[in-house]
Design a protein around this motif. Structure first.
Motif, short mmCIF file in Angstrom:
data_model
loop_
_atom_site.label_atom_id
_atom_site.label_comp_id
_atom_site.label_asym_id
_atom_site.label_seq_id
_atom_site.Cartn_x
_atom_site.Cartn_y
_atom_site.Cartn_z
N ASN A 141 34.05 -7.12 71.91
CA ASN A 141 32.83 -7.20 71.12
C ASN A 141 31.81 -6.14 71.53
OD1 ASN A 141 33.57 -9.24 69.32
ND2 ASN A 141 33.18 -10.81 70.86
N SER A 142 31.76 -5.83 72.81
CA SER A 142 30.85 -4.77 73.27
C SER A 142 31.26 -3.42 72.67
CB SER A 142 30.87 -4.68 74.80
OG SER A 142 30.34 -5.84 75.37
N LYS A 143 32.57 -3.15 72.66
CA LYS A 143 33.06 -1.90 72.07
C LYS A 143 32.74 -1.84 70.58
CE LYS A 143 36.78 -1.07 75.39
NZ LYS A 143 38.24 -1.04 75.59
N ARG A 144 32.94 -2.96 69.91
CA ARG A 144 32.63 -3.02 68.48
C ARG A 144 31.13 -2.78 68.24
NH1 ARG A 144 36.18 -8.24 66.86
NH2 ARG A 144 38.17 -7.17 66.65
N TYR A 145 30.32 -3.40 69.09
CA TYR A 145 28.87 -3.24 68.96
C TYR A 145 28.49 -1.77 69.12
CZ TYR A 145 23.92 -3.46 70.06
OH TYR A 145 22.57 -3.24 70.07
N ILE A 146 29.04 -1.13 70.14
CA ILE A 146 28.74 0.29 70.37
C ILE A 146 29.20 1.13 69.18
CG2 ILE A 146 29.35 2.29 71.81
CD1 ILE A 146 29.43 0.27 74.20
N ALA A 147 30.39 0.83 68.66
CA ALA A 147 30.91 1.57 67.50
C ALA A 147 30.00 1.35 66.28
CB ALA A 147 32.34 1.16 67.19
N HIS A 148 29.60 0.10 66.08
CA HIS A 148 28.72 -0.20 64.95
C HIS A 148 27.36 0.47 65.09
CE1 HIS A 148 31.40 -2.83 62.82
NE2 HIS A 148 31.51 -3.69 63.82
N LYS A 149 26.84 0.48 66.30
CA LYS A 149 25.55 1.15 66.53
C LYS A 149 25.67 2.64 66.24
CE LYS A 149 21.97 -1.16 67.79
NZ LYS A 149 20.86 -1.22 66.88
N SER A 150 26.77 3.24 66.70
CA SER A 150 27.00 4.66 66.47
C SER A 150 27.14 4.93 64.96
CB SER A 150 28.26 5.11 67.20
OG SER A 150 28.55 6.45 66.91
N ASN A 151 27.89 4.05 64.30
CA ASN A 151 28.08 4.18 62.86
C ASN A 151 26.75 3.99 62.14
OD1 ASN A 151 29.55 4.53 60.48
ND2 ASN A 151 29.97 2.35 60.29
N GLU A 152 25.94 3.05 62.61
CA GLU A 152 24.63 2.79 62.01
C GLU A 152 23.73 4.03 62.12
OE1 GLU A 152 20.73 -0.13 62.54
OE2 GLU A 152 22.50 -0.45 63.79
N LYS A 153 23.76 4.68 63.30
CA LYS A 153 22.96 5.89 63.47
C LYS A 153 23.42 6.99 62.51
CE LYS A 153 21.68 5.19 68.30
NZ LYS A 153 21.84 5.64 69.67
N ALA A 154 24.74 7.14 62.38
CA ALA A 154 25.27 8.16 61.47
C ALA A 154 24.88 7.85 60.03
CB ALA A 154 26.79 8.25 61.61
N LEU A 155 24.98 6.57 59.66
CA LEU A 155 24.63 6.18 58.29
C LEU A 155 23.13 6.34 58.04
CD1 LEU A 155 26.90 3.04 57.79
CD2 LEU A 155 27.18 5.30 56.75
N THR A 156 22.33 6.02 59.04
CA THR A 156 20.88 6.19 58.91
C THR A 156 20.53 7.67 58.71
OG1 THR A 156 20.48 4.24 60.26
CG2 THR A 156 18.67 5.79 60.03
N ALA A 157 21.21 8.52 59.48
CA ALA A 157 20.98 9.97 59.32
C ALA A 157 21.41 10.43 57.94
CB ALA A 157 21.74 10.73 60.40
#
Length: 131
Positions: A34-50
Motif C-alpha cells: 500500500n505504501s508503494k501504491r500510495y507513492i505511485a499514486h502521488k507521483s501520478n497525481e503530480k504528473a496529472l496536476t502538471a
C-alpha cells in the motif's frame, strides 16, 4: 476504502524493552504494498496536476486565438461588404453612363417624349395589375 480499513485493523505489538513494534508478515506486506501504491499514486497525481495546468494554459491560449480569429473574421466581413459596396457603386456609375447615352440617343431621334409616355403607361399598367 477496503484497503484503508484493512490497514486500520493492523494491531502492532510492542517489543519488550524497545520503542519498536512488531507486526505479522502479512500485515507488513500489506503496508509495503500500500505504501508503494500510495507513492505511485502521488507521483501520478503530480504528473496529472502538471498536465492539467499545461492543458489549462493551452486552453487559455486557444481561447485568445479564437477571439483574435473572430475579430479577424469580423474585420474581413466588413471589408467584404465595403468591397461589395464599391463594386455596386461602380456598376451604378456604369449604368448611369449607359442611361445618359440612351437618353442622348432618344433626344437625337426625337423619341424622348414617346419614351416618357411609355414609362407612364407602364407605371399605370403595373398599378392596375397590383389592384
Amino acid at each position: 476504502k477496503k484497503k484503508v480499513k484493512a490497514l486500520n485493523k493492523i494491531q502492532p505489538e510492542k517489543v519488550m524493552f524497545s520503542d519498536k513494534v512488531k507486526i505479522s508478515a502479512e500485515d507488513y506486506d500489506s503496508l509495503v504494498t500500500n505504501s508503494k501504491r500510495y507513492i505511485a499514486h502521488k507521483s501520478n497525481e503530480k504528473a496529472l496536476t502538471a498536465k492539467v495546468s499545461a492543458l489549462e494554459s493551452e486552453n487559455k491560449d486557444l481561447k485568445q486565438e479564437v477571439a483574435e480569429k473572430d475579430n479577424e473574421i469580423s474585420r474581413l466581413k466588413s471589408l467584404r461588404e465595403r468591397l461589395n459596396i464599391a463594386n455596386l457603386q461602380r456598376e451604378v456609375a456604369q449604368l448611369r453612363k449607359k442611361l445618359d447615352r440612351v437618353m442622348e440617343f432618344l433626344d437625337i431621334f426625337g423619341l424622348r417624349e414617346k419614351f416618357e409616355q411609355f414609362l407612364k403607361i407602364d407605371k399605370k399598367q403595373k398599378k392596375d395589375m397590383e389592384r
